[in-house]
Design a protein around this motif. Structure first.
Motif, short mmCIF file in Angstrom:
data_model
loop_
_atom_site.label_atom_id
_atom_site.label_comp_id
_atom_site.label_asym_id
_atom_site.label_seq_id
_atom_site.Cartn_x
_atom_site.Cartn_y
_atom_site.Cartn_z
N HIS A 186 42.86 -27.16 25.33
CA HIS A 186 41.52 -26.59 25.41
C HIS A 186 41.21 -26.40 26.89
CE1 HIS A 186 37.45 -25.66 24.11
NE2 HIS A 186 36.99 -26.49 25.04
N MET A 187 40.76 -25.21 27.28
CA MET A 187 40.61 -24.86 28.68
C MET A 187 39.15 -24.57 29.04
SD MET A 187 43.96 -24.87 29.23
CE MET A 187 44.25 -24.09 30.82
N LYS A 188 38.78 -24.91 30.26
CA LYS A 188 37.52 -24.46 30.83
C LYS A 188 37.82 -23.22 31.66
CE LYS A 188 34.94 -28.80 31.20
NZ LYS A 188 34.28 -29.76 32.14
N VAL A 189 37.00 -22.20 31.46
CA VAL A 189 37.22 -20.91 32.12
C VAL A 189 36.06 -20.64 33.07
CG1 VAL A 189 37.63 -18.44 31.82
CG2 VAL A 189 38.46 -20.07 30.09
N MET A 190 36.39 -20.21 34.28
CA MET A 190 35.36 -19.82 35.25
C MET A 190 35.75 -18.50 35.90
SD MET A 190 33.75 -21.91 38.53
CE MET A 190 35.29 -21.97 39.42
N TYR A 191 34.80 -17.57 35.89
CA TYR A 191 35.01 -16.26 36.50
C TYR A 191 34.07 -16.13 37.69
CZ TYR A 191 34.92 -11.16 37.09
OH TYR A 191 34.97 -9.88 37.60
N VAL A 192 34.64 -15.82 38.86
CA VAL A 192 33.86 -15.68 40.09
C VAL A 192 34.17 -14.33 40.70
CG1 VAL A 192 33.38 -16.62 42.38
CG2 VAL A 192 33.94 -18.17 40.49
N ILE A 336 46.36 -31.36 41.25
CA ILE A 336 45.15 -30.63 40.86
C ILE A 336 44.17 -31.60 40.20
CG2 ILE A 336 46.38 -28.45 40.59
CD1 ILE A 336 46.25 -28.90 37.54
N GLN A 337 42.90 -31.24 40.26
CA GLN A 337 41.85 -32.02 39.62
C GLN A 337 41.47 -31.38 38.29
OE1 GLN A 337 38.63 -32.27 42.45
NE2 GLN A 337 39.70 -33.77 43.73
N THR A 338 41.47 -32.19 37.25
CA THR A 338 41.11 -31.71 35.91
C THR A 338 40.18 -32.72 35.24
OG1 THR A 338 42.87 -32.84 34.67
CG2 THR A 338 43.46 -30.76 35.77
N VAL A 390 42.75 -27.14 32.26
CA VAL A 390 42.78 -27.92 31.03
C VAL A 390 41.59 -28.87 30.95
CG1 VAL A 390 44.22 -29.75 32.01
CG2 VAL A 390 44.27 -29.32 29.54
N ASP A 391 41.01 -28.97 29.76
CA ASP A 391 39.92 -29.90 29.49
C ASP A 391 40.38 -30.97 28.49
OD1 ASP A 391 37.24 -30.87 29.55
OD2 ASP A 391 36.85 -29.83 27.65
#
Length: 401
Positions: A186-192, A336-338, A390-391
């Motif tokens: 399950h993923m967190k998505v961020m669009y910038v 990486i930080q998750t 990843v979440d």
């Protein structure tokens, strides 16, 4: 009226006359000496003051004809260059340099020019500079031709550098690959994007293997206040073969667009697309844009030592209308930080390739999590960045979960 004494007159007049004559003679001598120095300098002084003057004069008809003949002779005998030099009877707008011997004005000491210079025969003219036929023009056009040659040389050098760089690329089909175990992230998505507030969403990546077959599904949705809006869905299915994952069909659906399909024909060795009638030759180990990340995971599962910093890996990747060779570069190890903690990963980058793809794709593979890609990032040429991290993660997931 008082008259002069004749005795005194006869005595003083000759003296005055003599004085005037002496002064006149002296002045005449000085004037003559000065004029002689100017008009008749010594031979040694004449030689040291001899001047060679270079004059720019318009080319006359006779000089132009001689120059043309000299150019023809020199071109035929020495340069052998197939270049046509155009010469008109009218003076050329470009002035021509001629050499002339000049002297200070004196009729008795004029040094005559050499007889061969008087004749001005072609044999005594300097040979023309060799000019390639492609640059026989003058003025700005010639400068542009020279610039084009330099640019062409630079382009050839660039092409050579690219070819040399491609020589150290390893084709993924030559490496060992074992498919990763079934799992779901399950993923967190961020669009910038520039001048915009960040947009957040959620995503799911599901990978299932069973009996030398696989199924894969990728979804991305917009995270709203009370619900989610599905934006994207990618599905792939196929088998596990000699080169690892062997896709058979990939379907892609986006909100507001018709679904497209990509088919892999291993019997005829072509890739076809529902979005176009074009076909592409199928290369060994080819992947679709869903399975490519799991195929790279399989490198670490089969042999972790295949992950070497700086290694360049080439693989054919099919999308919804075409298939191109992607070149991935192993950047090195990175933490990486998750949401599930700080994780040590291997960072792989697919840089842009001019004329093929403009975006930059980055993936972070975690050896501690069966080499699954726990973070993905896509950077567009306009600077827009989409990051999936990843979440939650679980393994041995079934297709129904």
């Amino acid at each position: 009226m008082k008259l002069l004494n004749p005795t005194i007159f006869h005595t003083r007049f000759p003296l005055r006359l003599l004085a005037f004559a002496s002064i006149a003679l002296l002045l005449h001598y000085l004037a003559w000496d000065t004029l002689s120095d100017i008009a008749a300098p010594s031979t040694e002084k004449t030689q040291t003051e001899k001047l060679v003057a270079v004059q720019l004069t318009p080319a006359s008809e006779a000089t132009t004809e001689a120059t043309t003949e000299a150019t023809t002779v020199a071109t035929t005998v020495t340069t052998k260059v197939a270049t046509t030099v155009e010469t008109n009877s009218e003076p050329h707008p470009t002035q021509k340099a001629t050499v002339q011997l000049t002297d200070k004005p004196h009729t008795n000491n004029v040094i005559a020019p050499p007889s061969n210079l008087e004749r001005d025969t072609p044999q005594n003219l300097p040979a023309p500079i060799e000019i390639p036929a492609a640059h026989a023009s003058t003025g700005n056009a010639g400068e542009k031709d020279i610039d084009a040659t330099v640019s062409g040389t630079e382009n050839n050098q660039t092409d050579a550098n690219k070819k040399s760089a491609d020589d150290d690329v390893v084709d993924l089909s030559s490496l060992r690959v074992l498919p990763p175990p079934s799992g779901k992230m399950h993923m967190k998505v961020m669009y910038v994007a520039k001048n915009m507030n960040p947009v957040y969403g959620i995503g799911d990546i599901q990978w299932v293997t069973r009996d030398n077959t696989y199924q894969m599904q990728i979804e991305a949705s917009l995270d709203l206040l009370l619900t989610t809006l599905r934006l994207y869905k990618l599905q792939s299915e196929g088998t596990i073969g000699q080169y690892g994952i062997a896709p058979q069909q990939m379907t892609e659906s986006r909100r507001g667009r018709a679904e497209t399909a990509t088919h892999f024909h291993y019997d005829t060795k072509i890739i076809s697309f529902s979005a176009t009638t074009a076909v592409t030759p199928l290369s060994a180990g080819a992947q679709d844009k869903a399975t490519i990340m799991m195929q790279l995971s399989g490198l670490g599962i089969a042999a972790p030592e295949q992950f070497v910093t700086g290694r360049r890996i080439a693989i054919q990747v099919a999308e919804n209308r075409e298939a191109e060779k992607f070149i991935f570069v192993i950047s090195g190890q990175e933490e990486i930080q998750t949401s599930i903690g700080n994780i040590q990963t291997w960072h792989i980058i697919r840089p842009p390739r001019t004329g093929l793809y403009n975006s930059t794709l980055e993936l972070w593979f975690a050896p501690a999590y069966h080499w699954f890609p726990l973070q993905l990032r896509n950077t567009e040429p306009n600077g827009a960045v989409t990051t999936q991290t990843v979440d939650k993660i679980q393994f041995n997931a079934s297709p129904e979960n």
